[in-house]
Design a protein around this motif. Structure first.
Motif, PDB file in Angstrom:
ATOM      1  N   HIS A 102      35.142  39.327  40.369  1.00 54.80           N
ATOM      2  CA  HIS A 102      35.905  40.426  39.782  1.00 54.80           C
ATOM      3  C   HIS A 102      35.674  40.416  38.275  1.00 54.80           C
ATOM      4  CE1 HIS A 102      37.909  39.793  43.644  1.00 54.80           C
ATOM      5  NE2 HIS A 102      38.176  41.090  43.594  1.00 54.80           N
ATOM      6  N   GLU A 103      35.727  41.587  37.677  1.00 55.22           N
ATOM      7  CA  GLU A 103      35.492  41.681  36.239  1.00 55.22           C
ATOM      8  C   GLU A 103      36.681  41.213  35.418  1.00 55.22           C
ATOM      9  OE1 GLU A 103      33.515  45.025  34.714  1.00 55.22           O
ATOM     10  OE2 GLU A 103      32.324  45.327  36.522  1.00 55.22           O
ATOM     11  N   SER A 104      37.864  41.198  36.032  1.00 49.07           N
ATOM     12  CA  SER A 104      39.063  40.776  35.308  1.00 49.07           C
ATOM     13  C   SER A 104      40.124  40.342  36.309  1.00 49.07           C
ATOM     14  CB  SER A 104      39.601  41.918  34.444  1.00 49.07           C
ATOM     15  OG  SER A 104      40.063  42.963  35.280  1.00 49.07           O
ATOM     16  N   LYS A 120      44.203  44.292  41.734  1.00 50.80           N
ATOM     17  CA  LYS A 120      44.071  45.672  42.241  1.00 50.80           C
ATOM     18  C   LYS A 120      43.327  45.647  43.580  1.00 50.80           C
ATOM     19  CE  LYS A 120      42.472  50.244  40.945  1.00 50.80           C
ATOM     20  NZ  LYS A 120      41.805  51.056  39.922  1.00 50.80           N
ATOM     21  N   ASP A 121      42.231  44.878  43.655  1.00 52.06           N
ATOM     22  CA  ASP A 121      41.468  44.756  44.889  1.00 52.06           C
ATOM     23  C   ASP A 121      42.302  44.127  45.982  1.00 52.06           C
ATOM     24  OD1 ASP A 121      39.020  44.808  46.515  1.00 52.06           O
ATOM     25  OD2 ASP A 121      38.976  42.639  46.194  1.00 52.06           O
ATOM     26  N   ALA A 159      41.593  43.421  37.890  1.00 56.76           N
ATOM     27  CA  ALA A 159      40.724  43.968  38.935  1.00 56.76           C
ATOM     28  C   ALA A 159      40.896  43.171  40.231  1.00 56.76           C
ATOM     29  CB  ALA A 159      39.270  43.950  38.479  1.00 56.76           C
TER      30      ALA A 159
END
Length: 90
Positions: free
Chosen positions: A76-78, A84-85, A81
């Motif tokens: 994940h980029e953050s 959220k996923d 994120a």
């Protein structure tokens, strides 16, 4: 705070094989058992904790580490994120 005067001693009982292997490793580093104990105790006092990990991973953590070793990980980029996923999969 510890001083440089060495006026006390500690005895430790270990099995011969462990002592032999540890002695060989320490010798290759230019150290002996007294050096190791002094270094360990100095870090213990300075950091107020053991200078090495004492945690034992549970089965779930061990499997996660093995999966990561196999490349079976999510990227994940953050952190947001990731959450959220994760929320979209509930």
């Amino acid at each position: 705070m510890p001083t440089t005067i060495c006026d006390d001693s500690i005895r430790v009982r270990v099995n011969k094989q462990l002592k032999s292997e540890a002695s060989e490793i320490l010798s290759s580093m230019g150290l002996n058992f007294s050096d190791l104990m002094r270094m360990t105790l100095l870090r213990l006092v300075a950091e107020r904790q053991l200078p090495f990990s004492t945690e034992i991973p549970n089965k779930e953590t061990i499997e996660a580490m093995r999966a990561a070793d196999r490349g079976e990980v999510m990227h994940h980029e953050s952190v947001s994120a990731f959450f959220k996923d994760r929320a979209s999969k509930c």
